[in-house]
Write a protein that holds these residues in place. Sequence first.
Motif, PDB file in Angstrom:
ATOM      1  N   ALA A 204      -4.096  10.332  -2.154  1.00  6.84           N
ATOM      2  CA  ALA A 204      -2.869   9.803  -1.547  1.00  6.84           C
ATOM      3  C   ALA A 204      -2.758  10.230  -0.094  1.00  6.84           C
TER       4      ALA A 204
ATOM      5  N   PHE B  36       0.550   4.646  -2.393  1.00 13.37           N
ATOM      6  CA  PHE B  36       0.305   6.050  -2.090  1.00 13.37           C
ATOM      7  C   PHE B  36       1.587   6.880  -2.033  1.00 13.37           C
TER       8      PHE B  36
ATOM      9  N   SER C 228      -4.662   3.503  -4.411  1.00 12.01           N
ATOM     10  CA  SER C 228      -4.473   3.938  -3.030  1.00 12.01           C
ATOM     11  C   SER C 228      -5.766   3.829  -2.248  1.00 12.01           C
TER      12      SER C 228
ATOM     13  N   THR D 271       0.830  -1.202   0.000  1.00 10.90           N
ATOM     14  CA  THR D 271       0.000   0.000   0.000  1.00 10.90           C
ATOM     15  C   THR D 271       0.866   1.254   0.000  1.00 10.90           C
TER      16      THR D 271
END
Lengths: 166, 103, 612
Positions: free
Chosen positions: C377, C336, C458, C332
């Motif tokens: 993000a 982001f 994201s 993850t």
Amino acid sequence: MDLILFLVFAGIAVVAAINVVVQRHPVASAVSLIAVMGSLAVLYLLLGAEFLAAAQVIVYAGAIMVLFVFVIMLLNAGGETKPGRSFVASLLGVPVLIALLALLAFFVSRIYPRDTEVHFGGFRGGTAQAVGRALFTTYLLPFEITSILILIAIVGAIVLARKELE
Amino acid sequence: MMSHIPLSWFLMLSAVLFSLGVAGFIFRRNIITMFMSIELILNAVNLTFITFAYQRKDVAGHLFAFFVMVVAAAEAAVGLAIILTVFKNRGTLNIDDLDSMKN
Amino acid sequence: MQLWLIPALPLAGFLINGLFGRRFSKGLVNTFAIGSVVLAFVWVLKTLFGLGGLPGTYTEHYFTWIQSGALTVNCDFSVDRLTAVMLLVVTGIGSLIHIYAIGYMAHEGGYYRFFAFLNLFMFFMLTLVLAANYLVLFVGWEGVGLCSYLLIGFYFDKKFATDAGNKAFIVNRIGDFGFSLAMFLIFRQFGTLDFAHVFAQAPVAPVALLTLVGILLMVGACGKSAQIPLYVWLPDAMAGPTPVSALIHAATMVTAGVYMTARSWVIYTHAPIAMDVIAYIGIATAFVAATIGLAQNDIKKVFAYSTVSQLGYMFVGVGCGAFSAGIYHLMTHAFFKALLFLGAGAVIHSLSGEQDMRQMGGLRSKIPWTFGVMLCASLAIAGFPLTSGYFSKDAILLAANHRAPWIYWVGVFTAGMTAFYVFRAFFMTFTGKYRGKEHPHESPPVMLVPLVILAALSIVGGALFKVPDFLRTVFPAAEVPEEFGPMAVASAAGLLGIGLAWLLYVYRPGIPDSIASGAKGLYTLVYNKYFVDEIYDAAVVKPLVGGSRLVLWKGIDAGLIDGIVNGIGARAKNIGDVLRLPQSGNTRSYATWVALGGVLVIFLMAALGGLR
């Protein structure tokens, strides 16, 4: 008899040799040298070297030393005046000489004890006939070479001593 | 016996003459006198050769001495010529003055 | 399955662009560069689908690389579920960033060189991920370090860029030393460097040795993944172009340390002390880096410290036994953080190079698409509920709570700080009035499309790709059940951070300055990153350089070695001077020496030969 001969002429030889070294004027040295050679010739006779004794007198004393005297007179060489300048010679000279003489004497006395004795006529192989025979048979090559050597010496002497070419 | 001379005496005489010749060569500064010392050395050597020839009853010793004489003659001729040349060029007979080979 | 094609394709791209790119048009360079990476991604997908469910490990053996006495090292690639996750992240995000870079680097010089190095990096990273033994992994490890150096110093005419490149490489080397020592110990104990064999024998090995190996591997990971004390190179690495920051220093290279420690989980589960060390380092780094990020004004520096902090989180996950949580956050975070950097790059690009946030503001209306993706993000990294960051961060914090509650609380506080500084950056950039002098313009589609894809990932990527479930077959270590209470506290901390940032930077913009002037000492300390660089410089660099100069250069090299060589020459001359003294030119002295020599010879002859 032989002993007396030996002692007398050996004595003359030694004294004359000392004279050669000690005299200031070269002519005196040369004359002393002639005396040495003469004494040695007698000693050669004692040792049975007849031919060589003759050759010594004729060649050595009669020719070579005459040449020396000629040159001395030609150059008008006088005695030595200036002091010497070799540090090494003055320092080491005497010790080396004494060492040399001592060594040689030591070895001679050790190697040759008094068994062999010399007397006149003990060796009859030194005649001109014997020398000539050996010279022209066994030692022919050195003979020839030395003749060439003499030739070269003559040429060299002439070349060195003549006047410069203008 | 009394009239016989030990061989070693000849050799001793030769040694003495040799040493005197070397002494003359080292201590005299006149070139011609040095040359005469060389002749003295050669004569001493000749005496040695002839003494050994007597001991070994071999005439070869005489021949060696003969050749020594011949070479001494040649050497004397050439050497004196050289001395003449040196005298012409340097004007001196003192060997200490002839040191142009100095380091 | 032809696993070798996966790294080979970018390598081909590197070779072609590197050797011939100078004469290519931009389009041709693009074709080879982006094409090779996209093809690699496609091949990864094909391989993974071809291998089915991947219950175990699939290995391909290529050739025996080293065969020397007891040491045999093969060039093998292997794929298991962990590798699959990494491959997808590397090639997927790599492709997106390559495409973005077409737009970003369009006006820069050295275009072909950039893409050649980027492809080379992909080759090494994929080798690292696919490796079946420690040594091949190390090859990839070193290679990505090299590419990092090349790309950080891409603008080689700027000294601070080349200095940063040097710093990255040298600090990495310190970590690599630890890694090398660990490999030596592993070989000494297990006789092999293959993962399969090492992990099979690890359970019966002495705990002390495993602990030492674990700590040394962590040293290596500290270098590569920028943890305390070797993190100092990452902020400086922002000197490189922004796509480099996104790819290498956010998504892939810096995660190599996490991957390596996760891969060695067998060693770590049998060495609890080493795992604790990892957790402590991780949480300390996370906290300290977050504090530094609070005060930075350069937008890229904020995200750089954020990366260091988030990497700390990943190591907390690994150190608390939740290896899959660490990998989950790795994925993850790749989404982001890459997006944050690329978005920052879009902002910088639209402002023609401005990076200082104090010169930004009010860009929401001017570059709306960039605004949108950056919002996605920021929400993800702050752990806003149901975003990808929320799931992964909570997984880690739950594991930390289970292991040692104090780590959990520090982690929660750090999460709050994370949310705060990210939204501080967001608000300073996009809200308020524009404070600069440029004419901001939106980025071209070639840059926007990857951003939008990353934004989508994201937001939904966490829910979509449930990594811990996927990796359950790889890490038998127990995963912690979800407890609602700690999760709620963590989310609350994130929301609090967002709120505080809104308060200070949107509602009452004057407050931050008054706080800064009020707590001047603390502010200066944090703003100057606790003077760590200066401390290192004084304590390590200067003594080392000074010592080298004095001892090694002047003392040994110039003094001893040159002295010996020159001395030989001088002694030869001295001997010559002495030897020439006898050459006096004086004949009588020569004669004396001859006579002396003759006496000596006669004496020696008699003494040695003996008298008969």
